[in-house]
Design an enzyme around this catalytic site. Structure first.
Site, PDB file in Angstrom:
ATOM      1  N   HIS A 119      -2.592  39.662 -20.360  1.00 39.54           N
ATOM      2  CA  HIS A 119      -2.285  40.080 -21.874  1.00 39.54           C
ATOM      3  C   HIS A 119      -0.879  40.615 -21.600  1.00 39.54           C
ATOM      4  CE1 HIS A 119      -7.022  40.648 -21.731  1.00 39.54           C
ATOM      5  NE2 HIS A 119      -6.421  39.764 -22.995  1.00 39.54           N
ATOM      6  N   PRO A 120      -0.691  40.320 -23.299  1.00 39.72           N
ATOM      7  CA  PRO A 120       0.915  40.356 -23.347  1.00 39.72           C
ATOM      8  C   PRO A 120       1.050  41.924 -23.642  1.00 39.72           C
ATOM      9  CG  PRO A 120       0.178  39.031 -24.559  1.00 39.72           C
ATOM     10  CD  PRO A 120      -0.519  39.248 -23.965  1.00 39.72           C
ATOM     11  N   GLU A 125      -0.715  37.146 -34.705  1.00 36.92           N
ATOM     12  CA  GLU A 125      -1.504  37.079 -35.510  1.00 36.92           C
ATOM     13  C   GLU A 125      -1.975  38.832 -35.325  1.00 36.92           C
ATOM     14  OE1 GLU A 125      -2.999  33.432 -36.436  1.00 36.92           O
ATOM     15  OE2 GLU A 125      -4.439  35.136 -35.989  1.00 36.92           O
ATOM     16  N   GLU A 126      -2.641  39.291 -34.015  1.00 31.64           N
ATOM     17  CA  GLU A 126      -3.106  40.631 -33.674  1.00 31.64           C
ATOM     18  C   GLU A 126      -2.112  42.001 -33.217  1.00 31.64           C
ATOM     19  OE1 GLU A 126      -6.197  38.000 -31.667  1.00 31.64           O
ATOM     20  OE2 GLU A 126      -4.933  38.927 -30.195  1.00 31.64           O
ATOM     21  N   CYS A 184      -8.232  46.672 -28.482  1.00 35.79           N
ATOM     22  CA  CYS A 184      -7.827  45.186 -30.122  1.00 35.79           C
ATOM     23  C   CYS A 184      -7.083  45.772 -30.781  1.00 35.79           C
ATOM     24  CB  CYS A 184      -9.510  45.030 -29.666  1.00 35.79           C
ATOM     25  SG  CYS A 184      -9.792  43.937 -31.605  1.00 35.79           S
ATOM     26  N   ALA A 185      -5.827  44.643 -30.723  1.00 31.41           N
ATOM     27  CA  ALA A 185      -5.036  45.358 -32.105  1.00 31.41           C
ATOM     28  C   ALA A 185      -5.656  45.380 -33.420  1.00 31.41           C
ATOM     29  CB  ALA A 185      -4.152  44.564 -31.577  1.00 31.41           C
TER      30      ALA A 185
HETATM   31  N1  LIG Z   1      -1.967  44.188 -24.521  1.00 31.89           N
HETATM   32  C1  LIG Z   1      -2.771  44.435 -25.051  1.00 31.89           C
HETATM   33  O1  LIG Z   1      -3.898  44.887 -25.886  1.00 31.89           O
HETATM   34  N2  LIG Z   1      -2.314  43.144 -25.716  1.00 31.89           N
HETATM   35  C2  LIG Z   1      -3.232  42.978 -27.380  1.00 31.89           C
HETATM   36  N3  LIG Z   1      -3.726  43.210 -27.778  1.00 31.89           N
HETATM   37  C3  LIG Z   1      -4.309  42.412 -28.286  1.00 31.89           C
HETATM   38  O2  LIG Z   1      -5.403  42.797 -29.535  1.00 31.89           O
HETATM   39  N4  LIG Z   1      -3.662  41.333 -28.726  1.00 31.89           N
HETATM   40  C4  LIG Z   1      -2.567  41.553 -28.237  1.00 31.89           C
HETATM   41  O3  LIG Z   1      -2.039  41.282 -27.959  1.00 31.89           O
END
Ligand SMILES: NC(=O)NC1=NC(=O)NC1=O
EC number: 4.1.1.97
Length: 174
Positions: free
Chosen positions: A67-68, A86-87, A122-123
């Protein structure tokens, strides 16, 4: 979405459609294709969850490492996957001011240093204030508890990405 359309997909098309429901882990969709025919969307989700839970701790941490960072290097360089872009954008990560960006960098670095995997949340279900608060709070967890917590967030991201796919016209995605 007609589950019969999904069940009729070749594994190539199935992986093309669902390969990024877990960020940069197409293996998971490639693996669960073997469980078709699926009863419904929830059944697909259940097989993904079962696959993840069957992994050893190192495998779960491997998923987290795919995950980035939020507001991290990939976002700065424009190399996020479409879904992550998008997130992260929706959670306000693309409009941080300098101080906020620095705070995210510092907290992400401290978290990664402490746990050996990145902070995942979860962004789509959080705004930037929630994210900073969660990052600060979850830093206090022990490693095992935090690993499980982060995997729960991965499953929330997956659930929303799955819904996104099935709500859009499958044919336009292939
Ligand atoms: N490190 C993260 O939580 N990354 C991310 N959460 C998301 O919902 N999209 C992402 O890229």
């Amino acid at each position: 979405m007609d589950i019969n359309v999904v069940n009729a997909l070749t594994y190539e098309d199935f992986v093309k459609l669902f390969g990024n429901v877990i960020e940069k882990c197409p293996l998971i969709s490639a693996a669960i294709w073997s469980h078709r025919p699926f009863k419904d969307l929830a059944d697909i989700e259940a097989h993904i969850t079962e696959f993840i839970h069957s992994l050893p701790d190192s495998g779960k941490e491997g998923i987290l490492r795919c995950h980035p960072d939020l507001a991290g290097r990939d976002l700065q360089s424009g190399t996020l996957t479409r879904e992550s872009q998008e997130e992260q954008s929706q959670a306000g990560m693309t409009t941080l001011d300098t101080a906020e960006g620095l705070q995210m960098y510092r907290l992400n670095s401290e978290y990664k240093e402490h746990f050996g995997f990145p902070f995942v949340i979860c962004a789509r279900l959080n705004n930037k204030a929630d994210i900073v608060r969660q990052l600060s709070e979850r830093l206090k967890n022990d490693r095992a508890a935090e690993r499980e917590r982060a995997i729960e967030e991965v499953k929330k991201i997956c659930s929303l990405r799955l819904r996104n796919i099935v709500l859009s016209d499958i044919q336009t995605k292939l």
